[in-house]
Design an enzyme around this catalytic site. Structure first.
Site: not given
Ligand SMILES: Cc1cc2nc3c(=O)[nH]c(=O)nc-3n(C[C@H](O)[C@H](O)[C@H](O)COP(=O)(O)OP(=O)(O)OC[C@H]3O[C@@H](n4cnc5c(N)ncnc54)[C@H](O)[C@@H]3O)c2cc1C
Length: 433
Positions: A25-26, A31, A34, A160, A164, A187, A244, A323, A418, A423
């Site tokens: 996702t990130c 992240c 975004k 957040y 954003e 919240r 959510g 952040a 400064h 600061e």
């Molecule tokens: C819009 C948005 C903005 C964000 N901004 C920030 C930020 O600025 N800073 C920050 O710290 N966090 C941010 N986050 C949160 C962050 O992206 C997540 O906390 C993080 O990606 C979680 O990592 P993860 O490895 O748990 O899951 P994920 O990154 O979601 O990775 C899970 C992976 O598993 C794969 N998968 C799922 N099911 C299966 C399956 N059955 N078999 C094989 N593969 C599978 C998926 O394809 C995916 O690649 C943001 C999230 C979103 C949605």
């Protein structure tokens, strides 16, 4: 990815199954894209500020397809880098959707793999509420691939991601409404942050709407009509729900093998990220603890240490800084005033609210807000909060002091740099009443 690489470095034989793009996702829809969009959105104000400093820039023009193409190129580069890193670490890459067959067997594309440990790190997925017309709305996933920017957008949510995207759309010239059914944004964050960010975003021109929530969306020829549960109707071209996310555990086969799931679908784990089945662990968003990338990667490293280096390492979720890349930026570490009162009883609060030097040559009204929460008994700084430019960059440094247990006297003994905004964190002397 992090768990695979670190475990392999500790000598484990590792395979990773991924059914979409490396980086999760990130990197793909979180992240990174975004933050790139957020940089793009901030430029509009920078052009305005530049004029007060003597620059004439002409009428700035924004071209969405250029941003989209450059963003996609960078994400594709990162996908490739991540895959190379895995291969270089000796991790076997299996492409496809994985399911758990028994405590030591995973199935991908009809093939079964036997293993000593299974790690579930499947992340989470956005949820759009089941209202009439929900098919006309999008989630953050689609917002990263819009063919065209709308004229008007409605962003629903008070967390957040909602803030954003509202700031991104507004900064890119879209008439934006942020609608939240509660009375205070963010919240779980310090109350001052939620209240002041709403004020700042409103000053900048985002229409922040509290109270009702969309109950129905009707599609017209070239617009959407959103009917709120408390009465009003609103016309817009785009509705983005950021209300959510749900842990990705559906149809993974986990319950079948005895892994307990929480009512929201999250994998229930102990302090060592172990599920109710000895050989199955889970980390990251799928456990719905603190859903942030650096937390997921830290959990990965703690787990690898526990399993493959013989050093049982529990998770440490205390003082995680974070952040919100809205406009203005917001960042925080440690306890909110409310939580600190609950935990420590007597606390001291220090606050400052000022116009930053950079804006003094302009007509802009934006103000910086900073707050320290101090445990009265030990005088330790237990919370630091900020709204203002580069808040994430600044609070990252402050987080080291908070994590190390620095006292207010140690903050005060630190010489400021400064003139900076940062600061002020070491020059707040007056307790707020
Ligand atoms: C819009 C948005 C903005 C964000 N901004 C920030 C930020 O600025 N800073 C920050 O710290 N966090 C941010 N986050 C949160 C962050 O992206 C997540 O906390 C993080 O990606 C979680 O990592 P993860 O490895 O748990 O899951 P994920 O990154 O979601 O990775 C899970 C992976 O598993 C794969 N998968 C799922 N099911 C299966 C399956 N059955 N078999 C094989 N593969 C599978 C998926 O394809 C995916 O690649 C943001 C999230 C979103 C949605």
């Amino acid at each position: 990815m992090r768990a695979s690489r670190v475990s392999a470095a500790y000598g484990a034989k590792v395979a990773i199954a991924e059914d979409h793009l490396f980086g999760g996702t990130c990197v793909n829809v979180g992240c990174i894209p975004k933050k790139l969009f957020s940089y793009a959105a901030h430029w509009r104000e920078e052009f305005e500020i530049a004029q007060a400093y003597g620059w004439s820039t002409g009428e700035p023009q924004f071209h969405w397809p250029t941003l989209l193409a450059n963003k996609d190129k960078e994400i594709a580069r990162l996908n490739a880098v991540y895959e190379r890193l895995l291969s270089a670490a000796g991790v076997e890459i299996i492409r496809g959707r994985a399911t758990v067959v028994d405590p030591h067997t995973v199935e991908v594309n009809g093939r079964r793999y036997r293993t000593r440990h299974i790690l579930i790190a499947t992340g989470s997925w956005p949820v759009i509420p089941p209202i009439d017309g929900r098919e006309h709305a999008i989630s953050s996933n689609e917002a990263f691939h819009l063919q065209k920017l709308p004229e008007r957008a409605l962003v629903v949510g008070g967390g957040y991601i909602a803030l954003e995207f509202a700031s991104i759309f507004h900064g890119l010239g879209v008439k934006t409404t942020l609608s939240y059914r509660g009375q205070r944004l963010l919240r779980g964050f310090d109350a001052d942050l939620g209240e002041r960010i709403a004020e700042e975003m409103t000053h900048k021109g985002v229409n922040v709407h509290f109270g009702g929530e969309p109950g129905k969306i009707i599609k017209h020829a070239d617009s959407l009509e959103v009917c709120y549960t408390d009465g009003p109707h609103q016309a817009t071209e785009l509705v983005l729900f950021a209300t959510g996310r749900k842990p990705n555990t559906a149809k993974l086969g986990l319950e079948r093998v005895g892994v307990q799931l929480a009512p929201d679908g999250a994998v229930v784990v102990d302090r060592y990220s172990r599920s109710t089945v000895e050989s199955i662990h889970a980390i990251g968003d799928v456990t719905n603890r603190i859903n942030l990338t650096p937390v997921a990667t830290a959990e990965a490293m703690w787990l690898a240490r526990t399993l493959f280096r013989g050093e049982p390492t529990p998770v440490d979720h205390e003082n995680v800084p974070t952040a919100v890349f809205a406009n203005p930026h917001l960042a925080t570490v440690g306890l909110s005033e409310e939580k600190a009162r609950e935990r420590y009883g007597a606390i001291d609060i220090y606050k400052t609210y000022f116009r930053p030097l950079k804006l003094t040559l302009t007509e802009k009204k934006e103000r910086v807000f900073m707050k320290l929460v101090v445990d009265q008994k030990t005088q330790r700084v237990v919370g630091a909060h900020m709204i203002g430019p580069d808040a994430g960059e600044i609070v990252q440094g402050i987080a080291i002091a908070v994590k190390a247990g620095a006292t207010k006297a140690q903050f005060d003994a630190t010489i400021g740099i400064h003139p900076t905004i940062a600061e002020e964190f070491v020059t707040m002397r007056e307790k707020a009443l």
